[in-house]
Design a protein around this motif. Structure first.
Motif, short mmCIF file in Angstrom:
data_model
loop_
_atom_site.label_atom_id
_atom_site.label_comp_id
_atom_site.label_asym_id
_atom_site.label_seq_id
_atom_site.Cartn_x
_atom_site.Cartn_y
_atom_site.Cartn_z
N GLY A 1 -10.62 -3.49 -0.09
CA GLY A 1 -9.76 -2.33 -0.26
C GLY A 1 -10.42 -1.04 0.17
O GLY A 1 -9.81 -0.18 0.80
N ASP B 1 0.84 -1.18 0.00
CA ASP B 1 0.00 0.00 0.00
C ASP B 1 0.88 1.24 0.00
O ASP B 1 1.91 1.29 0.67
CB ASP B 1 -0.87 0.02 1.26
N SER C 1 -4.50 0.44 -1.72
CA SER C 1 -5.36 -0.71 -1.38
C SER C 1 -6.46 -0.89 -2.42
O SER C 1 -6.80 -2.02 -2.81
CB SER C 1 -5.99 -0.50 0.00
N THR C 2 -7.02 0.20 -2.90
CA THR C 2 -8.08 0.11 -3.89
C THR C 2 -7.56 -0.44 -5.21
O THR C 2 -8.20 -1.29 -5.84
CB THR C 2 -8.71 1.50 -4.13
#
Length: 451
Positions: free
Chosen positions: A405, A15, A63-64
């Protein structure tokens, strides 16, 4: 080793502040750490399970973005479920199944190059891999109809369908070893090579029906043919009864069960290695081994429940109808309770791994429940009906990584808090000071890149 499973452990995708999936080399020398005010001794406190080698050659994703990459497989996977079932019913299983694995193996070789170009290209490649693999399970249902007597179907499906769990069991530890010792690109080169070798064996040894098999005994051939004729006609109807499929309440019950089951399975498949790494703090080698343990237990559990279900039906203790309901309930309710409980155990690694493992053992009952129900309801169209169930199931499952996420947007800081709590008091403050320093450095670097 499928690219889907290899994809969940394809390197240390960390991340970071959004940088459009930039490819970076984050290896740091001791001198660089000392210049930044971080001594080698205190670095070990904050991340004792990672070496500097594991931070090199990584992709810098949020994270996404990571959730989008992991979920991309499912975007393609659910698109070919229904066509895959229809193709297998119409043109046979040998060539459809073989072409699927062949395509998957070839595409695996291009994943490292795509990842280095842009995470969007990596997503596109994983979509194509999903498209190629979407025909697999609907095709397997047609193989079951053509080869397996009804009373042996749950046992056979437990062994063959859940052998995908064995693939996970082998892949996760192997990926950990390969990544730690060679580098993450080698995971996909090895996986692609194994797939191509498998295709050669499949095309040489697979035969479409018992009548076409050159070495099967006459007695066994007749036994199979006599039993399967009771379930399916040799010449299926010329058109697919879509209206009946769309209005069948029992079939929608199977669809709903499949949706719930696959959501939980893919949650573990895509997120368990990350959980083991970021929350429980296992090294990448240990992570691979422990992440695979629940899937090994699921395979063992599936064979136990499959044998038990066949035995109960064969000895007339319960009807087939009751068996499907009983084992469907076991496969979903009990694993769900285990998964919810994991959220309350904190950093108790032993209890967390135990709960995951016990839950997956119960989940194996799926093959004596709704997984075989498509064959019960429409044996001649079991590929198409399973394809319908999987289309709905994976339309939901592909959202799992993205949801995770989105629910953990600041995962780095959350992990820091968890790990600091686990550190003894005498070193905690020192660790906190250095963590704050590192976070400031990351923030400053991000501001510079924005400006």
């Amino acid at each position: 080793m499928s690219a889907a499973r290899a994809g969940v452990c394809w390197g240390k995708v960390r991340d970071a502040p959004p940088q459009h999936g930039a490819w970076v080399n984050r290896s740091r020398t001791t001198e660089q750490e000392e210049e930044d005010g971080v001594s080698p001794s205190t670095v070990n406190f904050t991340d004792t399970h990672n070496t500097t080698d594991q931070y090199s050659d990584v992709m810098n994703l949020t994270s996404t973005q990571r959730g989008m990459v992991l979920g991309a497989f499912f975007y393609g996977y659910f698109c070919t479920q229904i066509p895959g079932g229809w193709l297998a019913e119409t043109y046979g299983t040998k060539w459809i199944f073989g072409a699927s694995v062949l395509t998957n193996g070839i595409l695996s070789f291009f994943i490292p190059s795509a990842a280095r170009v842009h995470f969007g290209l990596l997503m596109f490649l994983r979509v194509l891999i999903g498209v190629s693999q979407g025909v697999v399970f609907p095709t397997l249902n047609i193989i079951v109809i053509k080869w397996i007597p009804p009373l042996e179907q749950p046992r056979f499906m437990a062994f063959t369908f859940m052998s995908s769990c064995l693939g996970t069991v082998i892949t996760m530890p192997l990926c950990g070893v390969i990544i730690a010792n060679i580098g993450w690109p080698a995971v996909f080169y090895v996986g692609g090579g194994v797939s191509l070798l498998w295709v050669l064996l499949w095309m040489s040894l697979m035969h479409e029906t018992p009548e076409e098999h050159p070495t099967i005994s006459a007695q066994e051939r007749q036994y199979i043919l006599d039993n399967i004729k009771r379930e399916a006609t040799r010449n299926k109807p010329g058109r697919t009864p879509w209206k009946s499929f769309l209005t069948s309440v029992p079939l929608w019950a199977a669809h709903t069960s499949q949706m719930g089951s696959m959501f939980g399975f893919n949650l573990l498949l895509t997120q368990l290695p990350t959980y083991m790494d970021n929350i429980l703090g296992f090294s990448i080698e240990t992570n691979g081994l422990l992440s695979s343990l629940p899937f090994l237990v699921m395979f063992v559990g599936a064979n136990f429940w499959g044998t038990l279900g066949d035995w109960l039906i064969a000895n007339h203790y319960i009807s087939r109808h009751v068996s499907r309901k009983l084992f469907s309930s076991i496969s979903m309710v009990l694993p769900g309770l285990m998964l919810v409980t994991v959220g309350y155990v904190g950093c108790n690694t032993t209890l967390a791994v135990t709960l995951f493992t016990v839950g997956m053992a119960f989940s194996g009952a799926v093959c004596s429940g709704h997984r075989v129900n498509h064959i019960d309801l429409a044996p001649n169209f079991s590929g198409t009906t399973l394809g319908m169930s999987n289309t709905l199931a994976f339309a939901v499952s592909m959202c799992v990584p993205v949801i995770v996420g989105a629910m953990t947007p600041d995962q780095v800081r959350q992990v820091v808090v968890v790990r600091v709590i686990m550190i003894p008091d005498q070193v905690r403050q020192q660790v906190v000071d250095h963590v704050i320093h590192d976070l400031r450095q990351v923030s400053l670097a991000h501001l510079r890149s924005v400006n």
